[in-house]
Each structure stands twice: as C-alpha cells, then as structure tokens.
Scaffold this motif. Structure first.
Motif, PDB file in Angstrom:
ATOM      1  N   SER A   1     -46.085   2.995  -9.367  1.00 32.72           N
ATOM      2  CA  SER A   1     -44.646   2.891  -9.087  1.00 32.72           C
ATOM      3  C   SER A   1     -43.948   4.239  -9.073  1.00 32.72           C
ATOM      4  CB  SER A   1     -43.975   1.975 -10.110  1.00 32.72           C
ATOM      5  OG  SER A   1     -44.195   2.420 -11.430  1.00 32.72           O
ATOM      6  N   ILE A   2     -44.441   5.215  -9.824  1.00 31.87           N
ATOM      7  CA  ILE A   2     -43.754   6.519  -9.898  1.00 31.87           C
ATOM      8  C   ILE A   2     -43.713   7.238  -8.559  1.00 31.87           C
ATOM      9  CG2 ILE A   2     -43.932   8.838 -10.897  1.00 31.87           C
ATOM     10  CD1 ILE A   2     -44.717   7.485 -13.545  1.00 31.87           C
ATOM     11  N   PRO A   3     -44.819   7.341  -7.794  1.00 27.44           N
ATOM     12  CA  PRO A   3     -44.704   8.015  -6.488  1.00 27.44           C
ATOM     13  C   PRO A   3     -43.786   7.289  -5.509  1.00 27.44           C
ATOM     14  CG  PRO A   3     -46.883   7.047  -6.759  1.00 27.44           C
ATOM     15  CD  PRO A   3     -46.224   7.000  -8.089  1.00 27.44           C
ATOM     16  N   PHE A   4     -43.754   5.957  -5.554  1.00 30.75           N
ATOM     17  CA  PHE A   4     -42.862   5.237  -4.659  1.00 30.75           C
ATOM     18  C   PHE A   4     -41.406   5.573  -4.987  1.00 30.75           C
ATOM     19  CE2 PHE A   4     -46.228   1.591  -4.486  1.00 30.75           C
ATOM     20  CZ  PHE A   4     -47.117   2.470  -3.884  1.00 30.75           C
ATOM     21  N   ARG A   5     -41.100   5.735  -6.281  1.00 29.10           N
ATOM     22  CA  ARG A   5     -39.747   6.137  -6.650  1.00 29.10           C
ATOM     23  C   ARG A   5     -39.462   7.575  -6.178  1.00 29.10           C
ATOM     24  NH1 ARG A   5     -36.335   4.301 -10.584  1.00 29.10           N
ATOM     25  NH2 ARG A   5     -37.307   2.302 -10.035  1.00 29.10           N
ATOM     26  N   LYS A   6     -40.459   8.441  -6.237  1.00 26.73           N
ATOM     27  CA  LYS A   6     -40.271   9.810  -5.749  1.00 26.73           C
ATOM     28  C   LYS A   6     -39.906   9.807  -4.269  1.00 26.73           C
ATOM     29  CE  LYS A   6     -41.387  12.146  -9.531  1.00 26.73           C
ATOM     30  NZ  LYS A   6     -40.385  12.962 -10.262  1.00 26.73           N
ATOM     31  N   TRP A   7     -40.575   8.946  -3.497  1.00 28.62           N
ATOM     32  CA  TRP A   7     -40.254   8.837  -2.075  1.00 28.62           C
ATOM     33  C   TRP A   7     -38.865   8.249  -1.881  1.00 28.62           C
ATOM     34  CZ3 TRP A   7     -42.690  11.487   1.393  1.00 28.62           C
ATOM     35  CH2 TRP A   7     -44.060  11.767   1.262  1.00 28.62           C
ATOM     36  N   ALA A   8     -38.485   7.279  -2.716  1.00 22.98           N
ATOM     37  CA  ALA A   8     -37.155   6.679  -2.608  1.00 22.98           C
ATOM     38  C   ALA A   8     -36.064   7.708  -2.875  1.00 22.98           C
ATOM     39  CB  ALA A   8     -37.025   5.504  -3.572  1.00 22.98           C
ATOM     40  N   GLU A   9     -36.322   8.644  -3.778  1.00 16.40           N
ATOM     41  CA  GLU A   9     -35.347   9.702  -4.045  1.00 16.40           C
ATOM     42  C   GLU A   9     -35.043  10.508  -2.791  1.00 16.40           C
ATOM     43  OE1 GLU A   9     -36.089  12.181  -7.496  1.00 16.40           O
ATOM     44  OE2 GLU A   9     -37.350  10.604  -8.345  1.00 16.40           O
ATOM     45  N   LEU A  10     -35.999  10.578  -1.884  1.00 14.32           N
ATOM     46  CA  LEU A  10     -35.838  11.345  -0.640  1.00 14.32           C
ATOM     47  C   LEU A  10     -35.313  10.496   0.513  1.00 14.32           C
ATOM     48  CD1 LEU A  10     -39.246  13.282  -0.789  1.00 14.32           C
ATOM     49  CD2 LEU A  10     -36.996  14.112  -1.518  1.00 14.32           C
ATOM     50  N   THR A  11     -35.018   9.221   0.246  1.00 23.94           N
ATOM     51  CA  THR A  11     -34.642   8.271   1.295  1.00 23.94           C
ATOM     52  C   THR A  11     -33.239   7.737   1.025  1.00 23.94           C
ATOM     53  OG1 THR A  11     -36.976   7.644   1.544  1.00 23.94           O
ATOM     54  CG2 THR A  11     -35.319   6.153   2.471  1.00 23.94           C
ATOM     55  N   PRO A  12     -32.228   8.187   1.771  1.00 20.57           N
ATOM     56  CA  PRO A  12     -30.856   7.764   1.495  1.00 20.57           C
ATOM     57  C   PRO A  12     -30.636   6.257   1.533  1.00 20.57           C
ATOM     58  CG  PRO A  12     -30.864   9.672   2.946  1.00 20.57           C
ATOM     59  CD  PRO A  12     -32.287   9.228   2.815  1.00 20.57           C
ATOM     60  N   SER A  13     -31.406   5.534   2.333  1.00 19.66           N
ATOM     61  CA  SER A  13     -31.207   4.088   2.454  1.00 19.66           C
ATOM     62  C   SER A  13     -31.926   3.291   1.380  1.00 19.66           C
ATOM     63  CB  SER A  13     -31.693   3.613   3.829  1.00 19.66           C
ATOM     64  OG  SER A  13     -33.090   3.841   3.978  1.00 19.66           O
ATOM     65  N   ALA A  14     -32.714   3.942   0.524  1.00 20.53           N
ATOM     66  CA  ALA A  14     -33.483   3.222  -0.495  1.00 20.53           C
ATOM     67  C   ALA A  14     -32.547   2.543  -1.491  1.00 20.53           C
ATOM     68  CB  ALA A  14     -34.432   4.168  -1.212  1.00 20.53           C
ATOM     69  N   GLN A  15     -32.974   1.409  -1.965  1.00 22.22           N
ATOM     70  CA  GLN A  15     -32.147   0.605  -2.866  1.00 22.22           C
ATOM     71  C   GLN A  15     -32.128   1.162  -4.286  1.00 22.22           C
ATOM     72  OE1 GLN A  15     -32.986  -3.536  -2.379  1.00 22.22           O
ATOM     73  NE2 GLN A  15     -31.859  -4.182  -4.197  1.00 22.22           N
TER      74      GLN A  15
END
Length: 382
Positions: free
Chosen positions: A167-181
């Motif tokens: 789950s940690i890398p997916f959150r890292k990618w979400a930090e870079l994605t403005p549309s992430a929830q």
C-alpha cells in the motif's frame, strides 16, 4: 483468432473521485462518457457501439442520455469486478470492430459505494453466503481477503513490513496525482496507525469507497491514427476463469488465492508477442493489498511466494524498476473496479502524467480481478 494491434483506446474520461457525490449513477456515467468521447476527438453521434456492465445502466439509457440516435451494436459484460471493463468489454469491442459492425465503441462504467448496501450488498444477495457464512460472521470483502492473506502468510511467509510495502508505494503515486482520492503521505509508521479492520488488514490495505464514473472509447486502429493523442493500441488480451461460482470461491475452492491470473497473463503475452520482462509498468487490480501481491506474481513480475519481497524492495515505487499502480490504484487513487487502472495505463503511454510520468513508457500490462475470473491486457504506444 483476434489479432494484436487491431484496436486502440482513443479516448478516456473520469469524474472526480469522492467518497460520496449527490449525482446519480447515470449522471456520473454520462459525464465520464462525454469526457471520453471529447478526449477521442469525437462527437456523441460518432459512437456506433456500446459495451456496458450488467451492474450499470443499459446501452439504451446511456445512449439516450448522450443524444445518440443510432446504436447498431451493443453488448453487456457478465463478469464481475475488474474483469468486466478490462477484459470482457475490450474483447467484445474487439470482435465487433473486426466484424465491421462499428468503428468507435464506448465502454462506460459507474460505481456508487454509497448506494444502499454498498459493495457488501452484492454478496449479501448470494444464498450460500446468507445461509451459511453470514450467520457465523464471515462476511464482507475485508474478511474474505484477510483470510487469503493469512493463508498466503502460512504457505509463503509474509511480514507486516512486506504487507505494508504494497500500500505504501500506491500512496506515493497518489501523492503525485492531483485527482487521487487519498493523497496524505504514508510511511510504515503511518501504516501502523491505520485502524485494524480484519487481521492482518488495516484500513490502508483496503480499497477506497468511491462514487464516480469512468469511460473509454475503443476505435479501429486505422481511424485511431486521426485521434488527437498518440495511438495506444491493445496488443494483447487474456481472460481466465475457474469452475467455482462467485458465491463459493472464498470457502470451497481448493486454494483461496489461486486466481486464474497466470492463464490470462499467458494468453495476453502470447497474443502481444512479449513477456513480463518487456513491461515498462503495470496497473494491477488492488481491491486489497494481498490481491495486488498475488497478481504481481501471476503476471510474472516476480516468482511465486516472492510478492512480499518484490514490493518490499521498492520496485513498485516512483523511480523503481517496475512501477505499479501509478495513479494510486484502487487503494489510494479511487475505486471504480478495473476501468481506472486501464485509463491510467493509457495516460502513461501517452506521456502526459507530469510528475507521475514513468520515463519512456511504451508497454503496460493491466490486470482485472473478478473473483472467479481474471483479465490481463497489454497496451502499447505506437
């Protein structure tokens, strides 16, 4: 036999990913569909094919809402979860286009976690579960997949740090994605603060609850060249199934985590003429951390029993050797089963993901899990 590269995904669209939205499921689906059609450089009248999901609205309803008069081809996918939009829908679109029935197929999908019963309502309607499992407290996806994680740990070993490393890398990618929830930073300490849901699963191991719509347009390869974006061709498609009905898969199947992912991956790689070592990135269905881990093995990103070490090595992280779920996936980006992963793969191959862009991305695998079914799709930039 279907041939690689004969279709391309020319348009993609999504509504904002939110926990609860006042718009109806149809409104969100139509909003996303209009976005996908415009993204393809088309008008609604150009759409001459529909592939909808059995849990969504009909082609007639969506077509009418879009103002489309003629619908010469329409079909419904019967597979649940992420297999429908990532595998079954693409297969039907491919067949329809190759048969000359249509040129541009719309694949719309809406999901409303806040509807009565939410995602749990689906399972509660299954008689075997209602009669035999729910009375003893075995109910709900977190419990099903937590059982899967415990069995995997028994057979292969799986530490808390390794589980957290999914789950940690997916959150890292979400930090870079403005549309992430969900974009709040999370490290191992933050993971450990996440509330326990069903041991060993914490909230951070589970997909989000999302109200949203998504859609994409599949076009014949020859007309895809006229689209406003780089051509992203569908090079490989593979579908795998088991003999077990969905109501039985979590209790009666010989192995609780033996998805038919190897079968679907082998078919997709064979059709595309590539292997797992050729991939630049992957979008893996992450309803729960254990399902992403097992599918990484089945896709060939690592060996059987090595999924925990694969993620713990940092391979899936931004800058890692095999980026996975570069939008945040379903656990941090937004949960519209499967379709958002396919859309992210398209956007990565177009090269327009900004801070989250994987350098020189040209070949991407997308997996969709439907419980007793599995889909693998190979996308390539031409």
């Amino acid at each position: 036999m279907m041939q690689a590269g004969r279709i391309a995904i020319t348009g993609v669209g999504e509504t904002p990913f939110v926990r609860a939205r006042p718009k109806s499921l149809l409104e969100m689906t139509v909003e996303a569909s209009l976005g996908a059609i415009a993204d393809a450089g088309l008008k609604p009248a150009d759409i001459d094919g529909f592939v909808v999901n059995r849990n969504s609205h009909s082609a007639d309803e969506i077509g009418f809402a879009l103002g489309i008069d003629r619908r010469p081809f329409s079909a419904i996918t019967d597979t649940v979860g992420g297999t429908g939009p990532t595998g079954s829908a693409l297969t039907l679109a491919h067949l329809a286009i190759e048969a000359g029935l249509c040129r541009h197929v719309l694949v719309p999908y809406g999901f409303q976690a806040t509807r009565p019963g939410g995602p749990y309502g689906f399972h509660s309607r299954e008689p075997l579960k209602a009669d035999l499992e729910m009375p003893v407290g075995y109910f709900g996806q977190p419990s099903y997949f937590a059982t899967m994680a415990n069995r995997y740990a028994y057979e292969h070993g799986l530490s808390e740090e390794e589980l957290a490393s999914v789950s940690i890398p997916f959150r890292k990618w979400a930090e870079l994605t403005p549309s992430a929830q969900k974009r709040e930073p999370m490290d191992l300490a933050g993971y450990r603060k996440s509330p326990m849901i069903s041991a060993p699963f914490r909230v951070a191991d589970c997909c989000l609850m999302t109200d949203a719509g998504a859609a994409y347009v599949v076009s014949a390869a020859d007309v895809a060249r006229d689209a406003p974006h780089p051509v992203v061709a569908v090079e490989g498609l593979g579908l795998g199934t088991t003999r077990w009905p969905h109501a039985m898969m979590f209790t009666q199947a010989p192995s609780i985590f033996d998805f038919p992912g190897r079968e679907s991956a082998a078919a997709a790689f064979a059709m595309a003429g590539v292997g797992a070592g050729d991939l630049d990135l992957a979008q893996i269905y992450d309803g729960f951390s254990i399902s992403a881990l097992v599918q990484a093995e089945q896709l060939g990103l690592c060996g059987e029993g090595e999924g925990g070490r694969f993620f713990h090595s940092g391979a899936a992280m931004p800058g890692g050797r095999m980026p996975v779920n570069t939008s945040g996936g379903h656990m941090s980006g937004g949960y519209l089963p499967g379709i958002t992963l396919l859309i992210e793969g398209v956007r990565q191959l177009r090269g327009g993901r900004g801070a989250a862009q994987v350098p020189d991305a040209r070949l991407c695998a997308v997996t969709g899990l439907g419980g007793n079914s599995h889909a693998t799709t190979i996308l390539a930039r031409h």
